[in-house]
Write an enzyme that holds these catalytic residues in place. Sequence first.
Site, PDB file in Angstrom:
ATOM      1  N   HIS A  31     -25.130  12.887  -8.098  1.00 53.99           N
ATOM      2  CA  HIS A  31     -24.464  12.392  -9.296  1.00 53.99           C
ATOM      3  C   HIS A  31     -24.459  13.446 -10.406  1.00 53.99           C
ATOM      4  CE1 HIS A  31     -24.886   7.876  -8.103  1.00 53.99           C
ATOM      5  NE2 HIS A  31     -23.820   8.459  -7.584  1.00 53.99           N
ATOM      6  N   CYS A  52     -39.302   8.368  -6.582  1.00 61.71           N
ATOM      7  CA  CYS A  52     -39.237   9.769  -6.179  1.00 61.71           C
ATOM      8  C   CYS A  52     -40.190  10.618  -7.025  1.00 61.71           C
ATOM      9  CB  CYS A  52     -37.790  10.232  -6.336  1.00 61.71           C
ATOM     10  SG  CYS A  52     -37.554  11.995  -6.420  1.00 61.71           S
ATOM     11  N   SER A  95     -30.358  15.994 -10.655  1.00 60.98           N
ATOM     12  CA  SER A  95     -29.109  16.478 -10.065  1.00 60.98           C
ATOM     13  C   SER A  95     -28.352  17.427 -10.994  1.00 60.98           C
ATOM     14  CB  SER A  95     -28.214  15.289  -9.689  1.00 60.98           C
ATOM     15  OG  SER A  95     -28.073  14.398 -10.774  1.00 60.98           O
ATOM     16  N   THR A 153     -35.304   4.677  -5.796  1.00 64.85           N
ATOM     17  CA  THR A 153     -36.195   5.823  -6.004  1.00 64.85           C
ATOM     18  C   THR A 153     -36.069   6.457  -7.384  1.00 64.85           C
ATOM     19  OG1 THR A 153     -34.585   7.405  -5.100  1.00 64.85           O
ATOM     20  CG2 THR A 153     -36.135   6.385  -3.546  1.00 64.85           C
ATOM     21  N   HIS A 174     -27.630   9.786  -1.539  1.00 66.66           N
ATOM     22  CA  HIS A 174     -28.061   8.432  -1.890  1.00 66.66           C
ATOM     23  C   HIS A 174     -28.185   7.508  -0.681  1.00 66.66           C
ATOM     24  CE1 HIS A 174     -25.863  10.157  -5.408  1.00 66.66           C
ATOM     25  NE2 HIS A 174     -27.021   9.862  -5.956  1.00 66.66           N
ATOM     26  N   GLU A 198     -27.404   4.045  -3.884  1.00 68.00           N
ATOM     27  CA  GLU A 198     -28.652   3.997  -3.120  1.00 68.00           C
ATOM     28  C   GLU A 198     -29.031   2.554  -2.795  1.00 68.00           C
ATOM     29  OE1 GLU A 198     -33.395   4.597  -3.764  1.00 68.00           O
ATOM     30  OE2 GLU A 198     -32.100   6.029  -4.812  1.00 68.00           O
TER      31      GLU A 198
END
Length: 316
Positions: free
Chosen positions: A45, A198, A270, A168, A78, A130
């Site tokens: 993203h 994450c 990202s 996550t 994702h 996701e």
Amino acid sequence: MSQKKKVILAEPRGFCAGVRRAISIIELALEQYGAPVYVRKEIVHNHYVVRVLKQRGAVFVDSETEVPEGAVCVFSAHGVSPEVRRRADQRSLDVLDATCPLVSKVHQEAVRFARDERTLLLIGHADHEEVEGTYGHAPDRTIIVETVQDAERLDLPADTPLAYLTQTTLSVDETRDIIGVLKDRFTDLRGPGTSDICYASQNRQDGIKAIAPRSDLVMVVGSRNSSNSVRMVEVARGMGVDAHLVPDVGEFSSDWLEGVSTVGISAGASAPDILVDQLLEELAGHGFEHVELESVAREDVVFSPPAKLARSAPTA
């Protein structure tokens, strides 16, 4: 005498291992197969990353059904549902799976809890890719819980066999509150062996917590559809600090700097370094030339590309 202007730059910031792996899969695929390489959804993203990959020959589509039969198709970081994989197989697509291994872990947990005949409470945002992928692994047994209020409103007996998983990229604090409600309400609730959040999302949120108390303004470099970037802004605002999401330097406003002597900066998992560098250059033009690093963790995680691409990957 006016206070010296400075920037506090959080570390780690920007690309995580899953994002680096996903981008490298497209780059290696373009080298090995040539253009076009089709990509289902945005690989990560971030609009800048997507634009650069488009220029190199990647073609982004909303659905695997848009990919020509037999063509190379990359699944985004994702993750996807089993139904997406079935449709790709029906079209004989040459699939390269860029699903982040940490997302794959959540998928495996969903399957395991469903086999145990537990109702799965999936903590996350229903419209996020996701969550759509994880939900698809046990759609008949999954309820999406987006907020504390959703957890409080669940119309289930207290002894229902339940399990919870989380998206996550959520806020660590946000999920803690929701899980707390679930534990208070239900007597047969299981969770993952380790947190689904994450490591990179947690590290970047910890970085915000470290720089926010020392900053008059916090800016997070990241796209608006980047969940982990949005959560970072929310963390800063939750600490009472003015904070803005900055997709790129063109959306920076010098008005934000009025009365500000210290700016805290980080970037979502990202967001590429070049966007941070451009923002730092812009701030230097406004007198914020001094940059101080604030490190909260060291990241040395590396995720390898799929075996059929790894063979063509350059050696270190």
